[in-house]
Enzyme design. Structure first.
Site, PDB file in Angstrom:
ATOM      1  N   LYS A 190       0.836  -1.193   0.000  1.00 23.15           N
ATOM      2  CA  LYS A 190       0.000   0.000   0.000  1.00 23.15           C
ATOM      3  C   LYS A 190       0.879   1.254   0.000  1.00 23.15           C
ATOM      4  CE  LYS A 190      -3.611  -1.976   3.044  1.00 23.15           C
ATOM      5  NZ  LYS A 190      -4.828  -1.800   2.241  1.00 23.15           N
TER       6      LYS A 190
ATOM      7  N   ARG B 209     -10.079 -11.747   2.878  1.00 21.28           N
ATOM      8  CA  ARG B 209     -11.000 -12.802   2.411  1.00 21.28           C
ATOM      9  C   ARG B 209     -10.325 -14.167   2.420  1.00 21.28           C
ATOM     10  NH1 ARG B 209     -11.924  -9.735  -3.072  1.00 21.28           N
ATOM     11  NH2 ARG B 209     -11.496  -8.074  -1.561  1.00 21.28           N
TER      12      ARG B 209
END
Length: 462
Positions: free
Chosen positions: A243, A317
């Site tokens: 990021k 996830r």
């Protein structure tokens, strides 16, 4: 009620009458018609007080001491049910009581309690705060219970990762379980592979703190089986798909799903609900090292489905996939998972309205009703089957990051749905777990979302 430490240390209430100052919660109509205490009314009119929403006017005595306060509700007090939270941050320290208020006692007290929260762990000086007398018609035990769960969630999220990594989150998990005499099982490090949690291991293996799966069991067999699953990414660098620094600034909150699940579990256990409760939290730090998982890798999940890694920043996830598969094997009556999963949910609904997904229309209706009853907002988004094709990939069963960036919250939920095949009553909550702006009932920082509504619904099952 056996209170947990998170509410005990900062209880904003007094429970016995004595010397306390009055608060007159009023609308503009009260000032216009003169239907409040004459001394307060006289001071309000002399001061030009209009009872605007959230305004506070301190009232002096004839000899110049503090005699009380006026609190403005505005013209539509029902639109701000927890406005009294502002009192907890604006009144001078001391003991107070509500003299008059066109609000229910529970909303009034809960609002004050929510607004009283302060995260001062790292402050050298602690602030003094006002305390409020709980009216006799308020459900004080349940209010304190809800505040305990919310304060726990807020504290866990607000604590920086150097003090809330995987090991510390496990300690907090165990402390909660110990307090309510729940059973705990923890699988750590390489043992995750032995016990078939390959995706949890994959995401967390690059961290200096080992990944782990935390499990808590409480209640009696034979009661409704309720399973809570929370995403516990203690920090998310994005992995090798790193990021930018601006996106990493709040990543201590990426375990917000775990924090909220623990807050909800506290409420359930403290209320002694007749529930067979199971809490599962996969805990990792998505770090960067030579053994970090890579874009293009393919891994087999606990369920046997293979997943192609198309973005290492879509790690939540992955760990949830193993945890949900494990939870689903027990065929619970209700399964809830909570996760700070996608920015797409925030783009769609904003930070203060958590999205939830379910194929159970009855459950969706009941959750929405509980949301309205508790003023704890949630909004259903669809598990649209037309987007299932976006999860396809050439060499594996699923991709963890469909290309194109469209419908990101829905495709993430559809991904998780592939790992829930036995449980008919399942809901996935995609939450932000952070308050970006100060509101009467919520300072800037970690936030509990949807758990009061979920507590109400689960209590109805019990």
């Amino acid at each position: 009620m056996a209170q947990y430490e998170y509410i005990e240390r900062t209880s904003p209430f007094i429970t016995k009458g004595g010397k306390s100052l009055p608060i007159f919660a009023v609308t503009p109509a009260h000032i216009e018609t003169g239907t409040i205490d004459p001394v307060a009314l006289d001071w309000a009119r002399k001061s030009g007080y209009k009872a605007e929403t959230g305004s506070v006017l301190l009232i002096p005595t004839s000899d110049g001491h503090l005699g009380g306060a006026l609190f403005g509700l505005g013209s539509h007090p029902a639109e701000s049910p927890f406005l009294t939270g502002k009192l907890a941050r604006t009144l001078p320290a001391g003991d107070w009581h509500i003299e008059t208020a066109p609000l229910t006692a529970n909303r009034l007290i809960l609002g004050f309690g929510l607004g009283s929260y302060r995260f001062e762990r790292y402050k050298s000086e602690k602030s003094d705060a006002p305390k409020l007398l709980i009216p006799q018609d308020a459900d004080s035990n349940d209010i304190k219970r809800q505040l305990a769960g919310i304060f726990l969630a807020r504290d866990l999220i607000n604590t920086p990762t150097n003090d809330m990594g995987p090991e510390e989150l496990e300690k907090a998990f165990r402390a909660l379980a110990d307090h309510y005499k729940a059973e705990v099982t923890v699988i750590t490090g390489e043992n995750l592979l032995t016990h078939n949690f390959p995706l949890v291991h994959t995401v967390g293996r690059a961290s200096t703190e080992a990944p782990r799966l935390l499990e808590m069991r409480w209640g009696k067999k034979g009661h409704k089986k309720v399973t809570l699953v929370g995403k516990g990414v203690c920090f998310d660098t994005g992995g090798l798909d790193i990021k930018p620094s601006s996106s990493m600034a709040l990543m201590k909150k990426d375990m917000g799903g775990a924090a909220n699940v623990l807050g909800l579990a506290l409420m359930i256990m403290d209320a002694k609900l007749k529930i067979d409760l199971r809490v599962i939290v996969p805990v990792v730090e998505n770090a960067i090292a030579g053994n970090a998982f890579r874009p293009g890798d393919v891994y087999k999940s606990r369920k046997g489905l293979t997943v192609q890694i198309d973005n290492t920043d879509a790690e939540g996830r992955l760990i949830l996939a193993d945890a949900l598969s494990y939870a689903d094997e027990d065929h619970p009556d209700l399964m809830i998972d909570m996760a700070t999963l996608t920015g797409a949910a925030r783009v769609a609904l904003g930070p203060d309205l958590p999205a939830f997904f379910t194929n159970d229309d009855d459950l969706a209706y009941e959750l929405s009703e509980a949301s309205l009853e508790t003023d704890d907002p949630i909004w259903r988004l669809p598990l649209f089957p037309g987007y299932e094709k976006l999860l396809r990939t050439q060499i594996a069963d699923l991709t963890n990051a469909p290309s194109g960036g469209m419908a990101g919250a829905i495709t993430a939920a559809l991904f998780l749905k592939r790992f829930v095949t036995n449980t008919t009553s399942w809901a996935h909550f995609d939450i932000f777990a952070w308050s970006s702006q100060e509101r009467p009932h919520s300072p800037v920082g970690g936030e509990a979302q949807a758990i009061r509504a979920l507590y109400r619904h689960i209590a109805s099952l019990a």
